[in-house]
Scaffold this motif. Structure first.
Motif, PDB file in Angstrom:
ATOM      1  N   GLU A 202      26.264 -49.677  -9.981  1.00  0.00           N
ATOM      2  CA  GLU A 202      26.718 -50.855  -9.977  1.00  0.00           C
ATOM      3  C   GLU A 202      28.244 -50.583  -8.943  1.00  0.00           C
ATOM      4  OE1 GLU A 202      25.617 -49.922 -12.552  1.00  0.00           O
ATOM      5  OE2 GLU A 202      23.906 -51.442 -13.082  1.00  0.00           O
ATOM      6  N   LEU A 203      28.971 -49.750  -9.488  1.00  0.00           N
ATOM      7  CA  LEU A 203      30.328 -49.382  -8.636  1.00  0.00           C
ATOM      8  C   LEU A 203      30.221 -49.093  -7.406  1.00  0.00           C
ATOM      9  CD1 LEU A 203      32.097 -47.600 -11.519  1.00  0.00           C
ATOM     10  CD2 LEU A 203      32.104 -50.083 -11.140  1.00  0.00           C
ATOM     11  N   GLY A 204      28.852 -48.999  -6.979  1.00  0.00           N
ATOM     12  CA  GLY A 204      28.882 -48.576  -5.440  1.00  0.00           C
ATOM     13  C   GLY A 204      28.735 -49.633  -4.428  1.00  0.00           C
ATOM     14  N   LYS A 205      28.447 -50.992  -5.081  1.00  0.00           N
ATOM     15  CA  LYS A 205      28.497 -51.876  -4.158  1.00  0.00           C
ATOM     16  C   LYS A 205      27.117 -51.986  -3.405  1.00  0.00           C
ATOM     17  CE  LYS A 205      32.231 -53.820  -2.681  1.00  0.00           C
ATOM     18  NZ  LYS A 205      33.747 -53.946  -2.054  1.00  0.00           N
ATOM     19  N   VAL A 206      27.116 -52.190  -2.094  1.00  0.00           N
ATOM     20  CA  VAL A 206      25.816 -52.384  -1.435  1.00  0.00           C
ATOM     21  C   VAL A 206      25.163 -51.082  -1.133  1.00  0.00           C
ATOM     22  CG1 VAL A 206      24.879 -53.387   0.380  1.00  0.00           C
ATOM     23  CG2 VAL A 206      26.795 -54.693  -0.545  1.00  0.00           C
ATOM     24  N   LEU A 207      23.927 -50.977  -1.207  1.00  0.00           N
ATOM     25  CA  LEU A 207      23.152 -49.781  -0.886  1.00  0.00           C
ATOM     26  C   LEU A 207      23.175 -49.587   0.668  1.00  0.00           C
ATOM     27  CD1 LEU A 207      21.596 -47.392  -1.973  1.00  0.00           C
ATOM     28  CD2 LEU A 207      19.520 -48.978  -1.982  1.00  0.00           C
ATOM     29  N   CYS A 208      23.526 -48.557   1.310  1.00  0.00           N
ATOM     30  CA  CYS A 208      23.435 -48.228   2.622  1.00  0.00           C
ATOM     31  C   CYS A 208      22.273 -47.500   3.240  1.00  0.00           C
ATOM     32  CB  CYS A 208      24.866 -47.473   3.088  1.00  0.00           C
ATOM     33  SG  CYS A 208      26.297 -48.590   2.938  1.00  0.00           S
ATOM     34  N   ASP A 209      22.009 -46.443   2.534  1.00  0.00           N
ATOM     35  CA  ASP A 209      20.942 -45.445   2.867  1.00  0.00           C
ATOM     36  C   ASP A 209      20.409 -44.643   1.802  1.00  0.00           C
ATOM     37  OD1 ASP A 209      19.275 -44.316   4.517  1.00  0.00           O
ATOM     38  OD2 ASP A 209      20.304 -42.919   5.395  1.00  0.00           O
ATOM     39  N   VAL A 210      18.996 -44.197   1.835  1.00  0.00           N
ATOM     40  CA  VAL A 210      18.561 -43.363   0.588  1.00  0.00           C
ATOM     41  C   VAL A 210      17.588 -42.250   1.270  1.00  0.00           C
ATOM     42  CG1 VAL A 210      16.894 -43.662  -1.342  1.00  0.00           C
ATOM     43  CG2 VAL A 210      18.470 -45.608  -0.948  1.00  0.00           C
ATOM     44  N   SER A 211      17.439 -41.175   0.544  1.00  0.00           N
ATOM     45  CA  SER A 211      16.709 -40.286   0.882  1.00  0.00           C
ATOM     46  C   SER A 211      16.158 -39.509  -0.545  1.00  0.00           C
ATOM     47  CB  SER A 211      17.396 -39.230   1.822  1.00  0.00           C
ATOM     48  OG  SER A 211      16.565 -38.102   2.016  1.00  0.00           O
ATOM     49  N   MET A 468       6.455 -60.064   7.761  1.00  0.00           N
ATOM     50  CA  MET A 468       7.622 -59.788   8.604  1.00  0.00           C
ATOM     51  C   MET A 468       7.712 -58.611   9.238  1.00  0.00           C
ATOM     52  SD  MET A 468      10.396 -61.843   6.185  1.00  0.00           S
ATOM     53  CE  MET A 468      11.541 -61.659   7.138  1.00  0.00           C
ATOM     54  N   GLY A 469       6.481 -57.914   9.571  1.00  0.00           N
ATOM     55  CA  GLY A 469       6.645 -56.670  10.203  1.00  0.00           C
ATOM     56  C   GLY A 469       6.601 -55.429   9.061  1.00  0.00           C
ATOM     57  N   VAL A 470       5.845 -54.308   9.805  1.00  0.00           N
ATOM     58  CA  VAL A 470       5.970 -52.951   8.708  1.00  0.00           C
ATOM     59  C   VAL A 470       7.445 -52.120   9.017  1.00  0.00           C
ATOM     60  CG1 VAL A 470       4.673 -51.101   8.385  1.00  0.00           C
ATOM     61  CG2 VAL A 470       3.452 -53.159   8.842  1.00  0.00           C
ATOM     62  N   THR A 471       7.715 -51.646   7.931  1.00  0.00           N
ATOM     63  CA  THR A 471       9.076 -50.958   8.377  1.00  0.00           C
ATOM     64  C   THR A 471       8.861 -49.587   7.961  1.00  0.00           C
ATOM     65  OG1 THR A 471       9.793 -51.791   5.820  1.00  0.00           O
ATOM     66  CG2 THR A 471      10.623 -53.024   7.751  1.00  0.00           C
ATOM     67  N   SER A 472       8.095 -49.080   7.107  1.00  0.00           N
ATOM     68  CA  SER A 472       7.750 -47.788   6.484  1.00  0.00           C
ATOM     69  C   SER A 472       6.497 -47.504   6.161  1.00  0.00           C
ATOM     70  CB  SER A 472       8.889 -47.246   5.459  1.00  0.00           C
ATOM     71  OG  SER A 472       8.674 -48.232   4.494  1.00  0.00           O
ATOM     72  N   VAL A 473       5.882 -46.215   6.328  1.00  0.00           N
ATOM     73  CA  VAL A 473       4.425 -45.950   5.900  1.00  0.00           C
ATOM     74  C   VAL A 473       4.320 -44.774   5.435  1.00  0.00           C
ATOM     75  CG1 VAL A 473       3.471 -48.076   7.297  1.00  0.00           C
ATOM     76  CG2 VAL A 473       4.128 -45.746   8.348  1.00  0.00           C
ATOM     77  N   GLN A 474       3.233 -44.182   4.731  1.00  0.00           N
ATOM     78  CA  GLN A 474       2.808 -43.215   4.370  1.00  0.00           C
ATOM     79  C   GLN A 474       1.485 -43.148   3.888  1.00  0.00           C
ATOM     80  OE1 GLN A 474       5.578 -40.974   1.859  1.00  0.00           O
ATOM     81  NE2 GLN A 474       4.061 -39.131   1.584  1.00  0.00           N
ATOM     82  N   SER A 482       2.537 -48.740   2.147  1.00  0.00           N
ATOM     83  CA  SER A 482       3.444 -49.336   3.212  1.00  0.00           C
ATOM     84  C   SER A 482       4.532 -50.382   2.532  1.00  0.00           C
ATOM     85  CB  SER A 482       2.304 -50.327   3.994  1.00  0.00           C
ATOM     86  OG  SER A 482       2.011 -51.122   3.426  1.00  0.00           O
ATOM     87  N   GLY A 483       5.577 -50.359   3.569  1.00  0.00           N
ATOM     88  CA  GLY A 483       6.571 -51.332   2.858  1.00  0.00           C
ATOM     89  C   GLY A 483       7.105 -52.225   4.273  1.00  0.00           C
ATOM     90  N   GLY A 484       7.320 -53.450   4.018  1.00  0.00           N
ATOM     91  CA  GLY A 484       7.386 -54.486   5.004  1.00  0.00           C
ATOM     92  C   GLY A 484       8.779 -54.885   4.754  1.00  0.00           C
ATOM     93  N   GLY A 485       9.197 -55.858   5.977  1.00  0.00           N
ATOM     94  CA  GLY A 485      10.555 -56.397   6.061  1.00  0.00           C
ATOM     95  C   GLY A 485      10.764 -57.560   5.170  1.00  0.00           C
ATOM     96  N   GLU A 486       9.897 -58.148   4.365  1.00  0.00           N
ATOM     97  CA  GLU A 486       9.717 -59.260   3.252  1.00  0.00           C
ATOM     98  C   GLU A 486      10.155 -58.513   2.043  1.00  0.00           C
ATOM     99  OE1 GLU A 486       5.651 -57.709   3.310  1.00  0.00           O
ATOM    100  OE2 GLU A 486       7.153 -58.402   5.077  1.00  0.00           O
ATOM    101  N   LEU A 512      10.467 -44.830   1.812  1.00  0.00           N
ATOM    102  CA  LEU A 512       9.247 -44.857   1.242  1.00  0.00           C
ATOM    103  C   LEU A 512       8.893 -43.528   1.321  1.00  0.00           C
ATOM    104  CD1 LEU A 512       6.406 -47.661   1.186  1.00  0.00           C
ATOM    105  CD2 LEU A 512       5.909 -45.024   1.524  1.00  0.00           C
ATOM    106  N   ARG A 513       8.623 -42.755  -0.075  1.00  0.00           N
ATOM    107  CA  ARG A 513       8.087 -41.635  -0.122  1.00  0.00           C
ATOM    108  C   ARG A 513       7.307 -41.248  -1.482  1.00  0.00           C
ATOM    109  NH1 ARG A 513      10.173 -36.746   2.272  1.00  0.00           N
ATOM    110  NH2 ARG A 513      10.686 -38.079   3.922  1.00  0.00           N
ATOM    111  N   PHE A 514       6.132 -40.615  -1.360  1.00  0.00           N
ATOM    112  CA  PHE A 514       5.342 -40.552  -2.640  1.00  0.00           C
ATOM    113  C   PHE A 514       4.883 -39.119  -2.245  1.00  0.00           C
ATOM    114  CE2 PHE A 514       2.012 -42.126   0.309  1.00  0.00           C
ATOM    115  CZ  PHE A 514       1.003 -41.217   0.036  1.00  0.00           C
ATOM    116  N   ASN A 515       4.582 -38.513  -3.751  1.00  0.00           N
ATOM    117  CA  ASN A 515       3.681 -37.321  -3.536  1.00  0.00           C
ATOM    118  C   ASN A 515       2.290 -37.512  -4.545  1.00  0.00           C
ATOM    119  OD1 ASN A 515       4.890 -37.545  -6.349  1.00  0.00           O
ATOM    120  ND2 ASN A 515       6.450 -35.612  -5.778  1.00  0.00           N
ATOM    121  N   THR A 516       1.897 -36.489  -5.216  1.00  0.00           N
ATOM    122  CA  THR A 516       0.977 -36.548  -6.101  1.00  0.00           C
ATOM    123  C   THR A 516       1.069 -37.815  -7.367  1.00  0.00           C
ATOM    124  OG1 THR A 516       0.379 -34.261  -5.697  1.00  0.00           O
ATOM    125  CG2 THR A 516      -0.912 -35.134  -7.541  1.00  0.00           C
ATOM    126  N   SER A 517       2.141 -37.483  -7.975  1.00  0.00           N
ATOM    127  CA  SER A 517       2.324 -38.613  -8.938  1.00  0.00           C
ATOM    128  C   SER A 517       3.468 -39.476  -8.980  1.00  0.00           C
ATOM    129  CB  SER A 517       2.400 -37.521 -10.335  1.00  0.00           C
ATOM    130  OG  SER A 517       3.615 -36.798 -10.303  1.00  0.00           O
TER     131      SER A 517
END
Length: 599
Positions: A202-211, A468-474, A482-486, A512-517
Motif C-alpha cells: 500500500e505504501l508504494g502508491k501506484v504500480l509501475c512495472d512487474v517482473s 480492447m486488444g491483446v497486451t500479453s500472451v504465453q 492471454s491478457g487484455g487491455g480491459e 503475464l508469466r506462468f510455469n507448470t503450477s
C-alpha cells in the motif's frame, strides 16, 4: 491365379485327409479306437500337406539334435527305466509340448547375452513396451524393472533434472508419482482449483512495472520503492529492497520505470537514469549502482546469468560481474536512433529503434542491423536463443501485400526465415522465448490471439480473446494464457480453442508469466499520477482502484488444502447450481459454530 492355386491346394489337402482316414479305419482295433478330430490334428502336426514340409523338417531336426546333445545324461537315465506303452493320445500331447517348446526357442534366450548389452537394447523402448516385455519371462521382467532404464526415462520426460541413479530406490514409482502429479496439476488448471494471492504494498502508491522468474516476483512503484517476493518461501524479511545510499536523501524520489529479475539478481531503473542491482539471496542493500544520462528507455536481464543491458537515448551498454563479483561494463554502443521497444535477450541483444532492429553482442564493436524497412515501424519484439520475432506495421502500398506481419529471423545467420500473419491490426505482443518448440504466439489489436507453426508457416489457432486488444500472451503444449487491455486474464485450451476460465481486474494486463503450477499476472495502470493521489494530499497512499494489482495463482497439488485458500473461498454451504469457478462468497453465518453439518 492365386485363387486357383488356393483351391487346388484345398482339394489336395482333402484328398490326403480322406485317404488317411480310410487307412486308419481299416487298420484300427477296438483298443485303438480314437475320434476323427484326433486323426486330423495328428495329420496337421505331421505337416504332410504343408508346402513348407522340407524346411520345417530341417529346422526340427536341427533343434532336436541340439536338444539331445544338451540332455544326453537325462536321456541315458530315462532309458534305464521300463518304457510304458505309448498310445496315439500321448503321442499327440507330446507333439503339442514339443511345438510349444520350439515356439519359445527365441535366439534371445538361446545365447548368453551380456546384461549390459540387453540393457542397451531395452533403453530404446517406451513405457508401454517395457510393460509388455516384463510379461514375457522372468529374465525380461528383471531387465524391464532395471532402475537405470526408469531413471533415464525420468530424465527424458524432464523430471528430476540433475539427479543421479542413487537418489531414489525406485525410479519407476518416482516416474508414476510425477505423472500423476502432472495430471492433477493439469486438472487444477482446467477447473481453476488452487489458491490465489494478491501481492500488495500500500505504501508504494501506484504500480509501475512487474517482473517474475520462477519463484521470484519484483515490483516497482511511483514512490520509488522496490518490493521483492519469494513465493516459494514467502520470506518477508528480504522483501524490501533498499535504494542506493546516493539516492537516500533525494526528495521526492523518482518513479521506478523498469524492473527485471532472474534467479540471482533483481534490477530496477528509475526515471532519473539511476540503476540499482540487488542480490536475490541477500536482498536489502544493492550490490551495484550506476547512472546513465537521461531516462532509461529499455532494460534487459539474462535469465541464465547476471548480464544486464540498459538503453537511454542513443546509448546502449552491457554490464556483467566478473569471477570475483565486481561489475564491469562489457561494451558500449551508440545507435543512430533511440530505442523504442524493450527487449529480453542477453548477452546477444536484439533491440528496436523505429523501423530498424539491431543486434549487439559483447564482442562486437558496433551493433549489426538485423532488419530495416523505411516507413514500416516495429510494433513488438521478442527473441529466443536462436531466433528473433518482430511485428512489422505495414503502411501505404504495403497493405496490399497482406497487411501486418511477423518476421522471424535467425540470430546466427541474420537472415529472414519466415513471415507469418496477415492482419489489418497492429501486432501488440509476441512470445517466442517461452513458447513450445517450433511455435509462436502473438496478440493483435484486432482482439485476436494467434498461434503459428514455424515449420509450415500456417496458423494453428486463432481466438477472439479481448475486445480492447491483446497486451500479453504465453502458451505451452496444451494451453494459452492471454491478457487484455480491459483487464481480463483468460485461459484457453489450445486444441479445442475453448475458454476454460477468466479473471478480471481493473487496468490492463501488462505482465503475464506462468510455469507448470503457478501463474503471475500484473494489472498495471497507465495513469501514474491519478487525481487525488499527488504528494500534497493528506493521504500518502493512492486509492486502491488506482494502484494496480499483482495476482499469484498456485495450482499445485498441495495448494488445494483449506489452509491455502482465501477466506472468501471457504464457503461452508453447498451450492446447488452456479458456475464452475469453485468460489463461494463468505457470508456472516458461515463462521457460526453449528451453522452447517460440515462443522
Amino acid at each position: 491365379m492365386a485363387e486357383d492355386e488356393l483351391l487346388a491346394f484345398r482339394e489336395h489337402w482333402k484328398q490326403e485327409l480322406t485317404i488317411k482316414n480310410e487307412a486308419h479305419s481299416n487298420s484300427k482295433t477296438p483298443n485303438e479306437d480314437q475320434p476323427e478330430y484326433v486323426s486330423i490334428a495328428e495329420g496337421l502336426l505331421d505337416g504332410r500337406t504343408s508346402p513348407l514340409l522340407e524346411r520345417i523338417q530341417e529346422e526340427r531336426t536341427r533343434r532336436k539334435r541340439q536338444y539331445h546333445s544338451l540332455t544326453s545324461a537325462c536321456n541315458t537315465s530315462s532309458q534305464q527305466q521300463p518304457q510304458r506303452k505309448i498310445n496315439k493320445g500321448d503321442k499327440l500331447v507330446d507333439q503339442f509340448i514339443q511345438d510349444l517348446n520350439e515356439t519359445n526357442d527365441i535366439p534371445f534366450f538361446d545365447i548368453e547375452l551380456p546384461y549390459e548389452l540387453a540393457l542397451k537394447i531395452f533403453q530404446y523402448l517406451s513405457r508401454t513396451e517395457l510393460g509388455r516385455c516384463a510379461q514375457v519371462s522372468k529374465a525380461w521382467g528383471v531387465l524391464a524393472e532395471d532402475e537405470v532404464l526408469w531413471f533415464r526415462m525420468c530424465q527424458t520426460e524432464s523430471y528430476h533434472h540433475g539427479a543421479s541413479v542413487s537418489d531414489s530406490p525406485c525410479w519407476k514409482s518416482m516416474l508414476r508419482d510425477c505423472r500423476n502429479s502432472e495430471n492433477t496439476v493439469r486438472s487444477n488448471w482446467k477447473n481453476r482449483v488452487g489458491s490465489i494471492s494478491q501481492l500488495q504494498y500500500e505504501l508504494g502508491k501506484v504500480l509501475c512495472d512487474v517482473s517474475s522468474c520462477d519463484s521470484y516476483v519484483v515490483a516497482g512503484y511511483t514512490s520509488g520503492d522496490v518490493r521483492l517476493w519469494d513465493t516459494l518461501h514467502w520470506d518477508s524479511a528480504a522483501s524490501f529492497l533498499k535504494p542506493s545510499p546516493l539516492m537516500a536523501d533525494v526528495t521526492p524520489r523518482p518513479h521506478v520505470s523498469h524492473i527485471r529479475v532472474n534467479n540471482t539478481v533483481a534490477v530496477a531503473a528509475y526515471d532519473d537514469g539511476c540503476v540499482d542491482v540487488w542480490s536475490t539471496e541477500t536482498g536489502q542493500e544493492p550490490v551495484h549502482h550506476f547512472q546513465i544520462p537521461g531516462r532509461v528507455h529499455a532494460l534487459a536481464l539474462s535469465l541464465e546469468s547476471p548480464t544486464l543491458a540498459t538503453a537511454a537515448g542513443l546509448d546502449v551498454r552491457l554490464d556483467q560481474p566478473d569471477e570475483r563479483g565486481y561489475w564491469r561494463t562489457l561494451c558500449q554502443a551508440t545507435l543512430p536512433k533511440p530505442v523504442s521497444l524493450p527487449w529480453d535477450s542477453v548477452p546477444l541483444v536484439a533491440l528496436s529503434a523505429g523501423e530498424t532492429v539491431f543486434l549487439l553482442a559483447p564482442e562486437d564493436l558496433e551493433p549489426r542491423v538485423l532488419h530495416t524497412v523505411y516507413g514500416h515501424p516495429i510494433t513488438c519484439l521478442d527473441a529466443s536463443a536462436s531466433h528473433a520475432a518482430l511485428g512489422v506495421k505495414s503502411c501505404g502500398w504495403a497493405m496490399n501485400d497482406g497487411g501486418n506481419k511477423i518476421h522471424v529471423y535467425s540470430l546466427e545467420t541474420g537472415q529472414l526465415e519466415m513471415s507469418v500473419g496477415n492482419s489489418a491490426g497492429d501486432f501488440s505482443c509476441v512470445n517466442l522465448r517461452d513458447s513450445p518448440p517450433h511455435m509462436l504466439i502473438c496478440g493483435n489489436k484486432d482482439r485476436r490471439v494467434r498461434v503459428f507453426d514455424l515449420r509450415t508457416g500456417s496458423s494453428v489457432t486463432s481466438l477472439y480473446a479481448h475486445h480492447m486488444g491483446v497486451t500479453s500472451v504465453q502458451a505451452d503444449d496444451w494451453k494459452i494464457v492471454s491478457g487484455g487491455g480491459e483487464g481480463l486474464v483468460c485461459v484457453w485450451e489450445m486444441r479445442m480453442g475453448a475458454k476454460l476460465w477468466e479473471m478480471h481486474n481493473r487496468h490492463p494486463v501488462r505482465h503475464l508469466r506462468f510455469n507448470t503450477s503457478t501463474l503471475v499476472t500484473a494489472n498495471i495502470p497507465d495513469e501514474k499520477s491519478p487525481r487525488g493521489a499527488c504528494i500534497t494530499d493528506d493521504d500518502l497512499t493512492a486509492h486502491r482502484r488506482h494502484r494496480g494489482v499483482i495476482c499469484h495463482y498456485d495450482f499445485s497439488e498441495d495448494s488445494t488444502s483449506q489452509d491455502h485458500v482465501l477466506p472468501i473461498c471457504r464457503s461452508n454451504y453447498v451450492e446447488s447450481s452456479g458456475y464452475n469457478y469453485n468460489i463461494g462468497l463468505a457470508v456472516p453465518y458461515d463462521i457460526l459454530s453449528g451453522s452447517h453439518p460440515s462443522h
